[in-house]
Enzyme design. Structure first.
Site, mmCIF file in Angstrom:
data_model
loop_
_atom_site.group_PDB
_atom_site.id
_atom_site.type_symbol
_atom_site.label_atom_id
_atom_site.label_comp_id
_atom_site.label_asym_id
_atom_site.label_seq_id
_atom_site.Cartn_x
_atom_site.Cartn_y
_atom_site.Cartn_z
ATOM 1 N N VAL A 1 1.967 -2.424 4.086
ATOM 2 C CA VAL A 1 0.854 -1.636 3.562
ATOM 3 C C VAL A 1 1.253 -0.173 3.643
ATOM 4 O O VAL A 1 2.119 0.209 4.420
ATOM 5 C CB VAL A 1 -0.472 -1.902 4.321
ATOM 6 C CG1 VAL A 1 -0.957 -3.319 4.060
ATOM 7 C CG2 VAL A 1 -0.333 -1.643 5.800
ATOM 8 N N SER A 2 0.581 0.648 2.840
ATOM 9 C CA SER A 2 1.006 2.036 2.700
ATOM 10 C C SER A 2 0.339 2.996 3.666
ATOM 11 O O SER A 2 0.879 4.057 3.946
ATOM 12 C CB SER A 2 0.739 2.514 1.271
ATOM 13 O OG SER A 2 1.443 1.707 0.368
ATOM 14 N N THR A 3 -0.833 2.666 4.166
ATOM 15 C CA THR A 3 -1.543 3.598 5.038
ATOM 16 C C THR A 3 -2.019 2.896 6.291
ATOM 17 O O THR A 3 -2.164 1.670 6.331
ATOM 18 C CB THR A 3 -2.768 4.211 4.325
ATOM 19 O OG1 THR A 3 -3.713 3.170 4.083
ATOM 20 C CG2 THR A 3 -2.379 4.890 3.025
ATOM 21 N N GLN B 1 -5.126 0.621 5.901
ATOM 22 C CA GLN B 1 -5.004 -0.698 5.291
ATOM 23 C C GLN B 1 -4.547 -1.713 6.337
ATOM 24 O O GLN B 1 -3.944 -1.360 7.342
ATOM 25 C CB GLN B 1 -3.986 -0.658 4.147
ATOM 26 C CG GLN B 1 -4.421 0.196 2.975
ATOM 27 C CD GLN B 1 -3.316 0.296 1.929
ATOM 28 O OE1 GLN B 1 -2.158 0.479 2.262
ATOM 29 N NE2 GLN B 1 -3.696 0.181 0.667
#
Length: 190
Positions: A8-10, A13
């Protein structure tokens, strides 16, 4: 062994949906990272790559979870194929040394080449436009010194008869830059 990889990017998330899909697809051990896809810093992915052995399977839910861009995906897929590791991308299919796997890889390679060609074409178009429309256009790295600074150095050299070394010491512009930029001034006056 069947491995899964979730990313996931952040920090906000979570991996739960990806992990559920990976388990459903048969992953026995799952590695997960929380890093944006534009960074190459993926410590868990790097750890996973050291664990994979010939005949293993790596499952990801989508291609963008695996790679930062098309070229990165091609490199990863090639490395996995070279090691006889099967890659399953749940929304695309299996990429291995089978005819279908090679076809998928070939399509990716074609798109990567197309993407590179588009970037080169857009860059060339932008340069051509800048050359035609911007009198201050300079190809390459941006210039560190303004034209006013160079004109001042030129004046010191021509009117005050200062040497390149003295000008360099006085205003901090390297002698190599002075030689190059003074040559441009002389060429423009011809």
């Amino acid at each position: 062994m069947i491995y899964g990889y979730a990313r996931v990017s952040t920090a906000q998330q979570d991996h739960s949906t990806q992990i559920a899909d990976l388990i459903k697809a048969g992953a026995k051990k799952i590695y997960k990272d929380k890093y944006t896809g534009t960074t190459s810093n993926r410590p868990e992915f790097d750890k996973l790559l050291t664990q994979l052995k010939k005949g293993d399977t790596l499952i990801v839910t989508k291609l963008d979870r695996l790679a930062r861009n098309t070229q990165d995906a091609l490199n990863i897929i090639k490395d996995l194929n070279d090691e006889s590791i099967i890659l399953r991308i749940l929304n695309l299919g299996t990429i291995d040394n089978s005819p279908t796997g090679r076809l998928i890889y070939t399509v990716f390679a074609a798109f990567a080449e197309f993407e590179r060609d588009l970037i080169v074409a857009r860059t060339q178009e932008g340069k051509a436009w800048a050359k035609a429309n911007n009198p201050n256009y300079h190809e390459g790295m941006p210039r560190k010194y303004s034209q006013e600074q160079i004109d001042f150095a030129w004046k010191l050299h021509v009117k005050n008869h200062m040497s390149y070394s003295d000008i360099s010491k006085k205003i901090g512009i390297s002698k190599a830059t002075l030689y190059r930029r003074f040559r441009e001034i002389r060429d423009n006056r011809k």
